[in-house]
Design a protein around this motif. Structure first.
Motif, PDB file in Angstrom:
ATOM      1  N   ARG A  18       0.851  -1.193   0.000  1.00 43.90           N
ATOM      2  CA  ARG A  18       0.000   0.000   0.000  1.00 43.90           C
ATOM      3  C   ARG A  18       0.887   1.244   0.000  1.00 43.90           C
ATOM      4  O   ARG A  18       1.947   1.255   0.612  1.00 43.90           O
ATOM      5  N   ILE A  19       0.424   2.294  -0.666  1.00 34.49           N
ATOM      6  CA  ILE A  19       1.087   3.596  -0.648  1.00 34.49           C
ATOM      7  C   ILE A  19       0.081   4.607  -0.126  1.00 34.49           C
ATOM      8  O   ILE A  19      -1.027   4.717  -0.656  1.00 34.49           O
ATOM      9  N   THR A  20       0.459   5.339   0.928  1.00 34.00           N
ATOM     10  CA  THR A  20      -0.406   6.355   1.509  1.00 34.00           C
ATOM     11  C   THR A  20       0.258   7.711   1.329  1.00 34.00           C
ATOM     12  O   THR A  20       1.389   7.914   1.766  1.00 34.00           O
ATOM     13  N   ILE A  21      -0.438   8.645   0.675  1.00 37.55           N
ATOM     14  CA  ILE A  21       0.077   9.993   0.463  1.00 37.55           C
ATOM     15  C   ILE A  21      -0.735  10.940   1.325  1.00 37.55           C
ATOM     16  O   ILE A  21      -1.960  10.998   1.227  1.00 37.55           O
ATOM     17  N   THR A  22      -0.050  11.676   2.197  1.00 31.36           N
ATOM     18  CA  THR A  22      -0.692  12.621   3.098  1.00 31.36           C
ATOM     19  C   THR A  22      -0.185  14.017   2.776  1.00 31.36           C
ATOM     20  O   THR A  22       1.022  14.255   2.804  1.00 31.36           O
ATOM     21  N   ARG A  23      -1.087  14.941   2.462  1.00 31.54           N
ATOM     22  CA  ARG A  23      -0.701  16.309   2.143  1.00 31.54           C
ATOM     23  C   ARG A  23      -0.850  17.195   3.372  1.00 31.54           C
ATOM     24  O   ARG A  23      -1.670  16.947   4.230  1.00 31.54           O
ATOM     25  N   GLY A  24      -0.057  18.249   3.434  1.00 30.74           N
ATOM     26  CA  GLY A  24      -0.163  19.214   4.518  1.00 30.74           C
ATOM     27  C   GLY A  24       1.013  19.124   5.469  1.00 30.74           C
ATOM     28  O   GLY A  24       1.977  18.408   5.239  1.00 30.74           O
ATOM     29  N   SER A  25       0.953  19.891   6.524  1.00 32.71           N
ATOM     30  CA  SER A  25       2.039  19.918   7.505  1.00 32.71           C
ATOM     31  C   SER A  25       2.025  18.648   8.332  1.00 32.71           C
ATOM     32  O   SER A  25       1.163  18.441   9.169  1.00 32.71           O
ATOM     33  N   ASN A  26       2.979  17.784   8.077  1.00 33.75           N
ATOM     34  CA  ASN A  26       3.042  16.494   8.747  1.00 33.75           C
ATOM     35  C   ASN A  26       4.245  16.386   9.666  1.00 33.75           C
ATOM     36  O   ASN A  26       4.609  15.296  10.087  1.00 33.75           O
ATOM     37  N   GLY A  27       4.908  17.484   9.973  1.00 34.97           N
ATOM     38  CA  GLY A  27       6.092  17.445  10.817  1.00 34.97           C
ATOM     39  C   GLY A  27       5.835  16.823  12.173  1.00 34.97           C
ATOM     40  O   GLY A  27       6.683  16.120  12.717  1.00 34.97           O
ATOM     41  N   ALA A  28       4.652  17.058  12.737  1.00 30.10           N
ATOM     42  CA  ALA A  28       4.348  16.495  14.061  1.00 30.10           C
ATOM     43  C   ALA A  28       4.235  14.978  14.016  1.00 30.10           C
ATOM     44  O   ALA A  28       4.560  14.290  14.976  1.00 30.10           O
ATOM     45  N   THR A  29       3.802  14.442  12.890  1.00 36.12           N
ATOM     46  CA  THR A  29       3.618  13.005  12.770  1.00 36.12           C
ATOM     47  C   THR A  29       4.832  12.282  12.234  1.00 36.12           C
ATOM     48  O   THR A  29       5.228  11.252  12.741  1.00 36.12           O
ATOM     49  N   PHE A  30       5.449  12.837  11.177  1.00 38.24           N
ATOM     50  CA  PHE A  30       6.505  12.128  10.468  1.00 38.24           C
ATOM     51  C   PHE A  30       7.881  12.766  10.578  1.00 38.24           C
ATOM     52  O   PHE A  30       8.816  12.331   9.935  1.00 38.24           O
ATOM     53  N   GLY A  31       8.060  13.839  11.340  1.00 41.67           N
ATOM     54  CA  GLY A  31       9.374  14.449  11.501  1.00 41.67           C
ATOM     55  C   GLY A  31       9.567  15.665  10.619  1.00 41.67           C
ATOM     56  O   GLY A  31       8.725  16.034   9.814  1.00 41.67           O
ATOM     57  N   ASP A  32      10.722  16.322  10.788  1.00 40.07           N
ATOM     58  CA  ASP A  32      11.006  17.581  10.110  1.00 40.07           C
ATOM     59  C   ASP A  32      10.993  17.489   8.594  1.00 40.07           C
ATOM     60  O   ASP A  32      10.688  18.461   7.910  1.00 40.07           O
ATOM     61  N   ASN A  33      11.349  16.356   8.018  1.00 39.74           N
ATOM     62  CA  ASN A  33      11.414  16.235   6.567  1.00 39.74           C
ATOM     63  C   ASN A  33      10.042  16.086   5.922  1.00 39.74           C
ATOM     64  O   ASN A  33       9.951  15.951   4.713  1.00 39.74           O
ATOM     65  N   ALA A  34       8.970  16.101   6.682  1.00 42.15           N
ATOM     66  CA  ALA A  34       7.623  15.891   6.134  1.00 42.15           C
ATOM     67  C   ALA A  34       6.785  17.150   6.253  1.00 42.15           C
ATOM     68  O   ALA A  34       5.608  17.105   6.517  1.00 42.15           O
ATOM     69  N   PHE A  35       7.380  18.312   6.041  1.00 42.56           N
ATOM     70  CA  PHE A  35       6.651  19.559   6.220  1.00 42.56           C
ATOM     71  C   PHE A  35       5.485  19.699   5.245  1.00 42.56           C
ATOM     72  O   PHE A  35       4.373  19.994   5.636  1.00 42.56           O
TER      73      PHE A  35
END
Length: 190
Positions: A18-35
């Motif tokens: 499965r591939i899940t694409i999440t848009r938006g500010s995700n830094g809180a969930t996935f770390g600094d590289n997922a802004f």
């Protein structure tokens, strides 16, 4: 400002469940590289799968691709293993400065997933690795070489049932990536 070379990921298309694409500010969930967003690849897990597969393909410009996949139960352990080799002779091209080049590359990948279920929990060990060589340089000035990328990912996980309504999941992982560019040559006389 960063980019991902998806063809250099250490997993084959057949390894992805499965591939899940999440848009938006995700830094809180996935770390600094997922802004701006995040892309989560979930690999096929060993539990329950039973198959052996072999793949081969050839094409123009020296294109070759081979792969092997095994998903079996060995005693109490579910094993999912895959390995692949891909070679592309590349296409000649000219960039915006009219420098000629070639984008040929060779990529080797491997994936191993081990799962062992006990009465109250499931243990998992996962390992992915890749090694890539790509042609670099400019033939116009006689400068050539290779860019070598390699990396691996290892993870240990546990899912423990804490009753009918609760479960504790944890994961410890390590990711390493290296890049090395080697060039040689000099200017040609025209």
């Amino acid at each position: 400002g960063a980019y991902i070379e998806f063809d250099r990921l250490p997993i084959e298309l057949d390894d992805i469940a499965r591939i899940t694409i999440t848009r938006g500010s995700n830094g809180a969930t996935f770390g600094d590289n997922a802004f701006v967003g995040s892309i989560d690849f979930t690999t096929v897990k060993a539990e329950g799968a039973r198959a052996i597969s072999a793949r081969a393909g050839v094409g123009s410009v020296e294109r070759r691709k081979y792969g092997l996949g095994v998903a079996q139960r060995v005693g109490p352990i579910d094993v999912n293993f895959s390995a692949a080799y891909e070679h592309d002779g590349g296409y000649d091209f000219s960039d915006s400065q009219k420098s000629t080049g070639n984008d040929g590359r060779t990529i080797k990948r491997g994936h191993l997933d081990l799962q062992r279920a006990t009465e109250a929990s499931t243990w998992g060990l996962e390992f992915n690795a890749y090694d890539s060589d790509q042609i670099v340089g400019s033939r116009t000035i006689g400068l050539g070489g290779t860019q070598k990328n390699s990396g691996y990912f290892a993870a240990l996980s546990n899912k423990r049932e804490l009753g009918a309504d609760a479960r504790l999941d944890w994961l410890i992982s390590y990711n390493n990536q290296d890049e090395f560019t080697r060039t040689d040559g000099g200017y040609k006389e025209f």
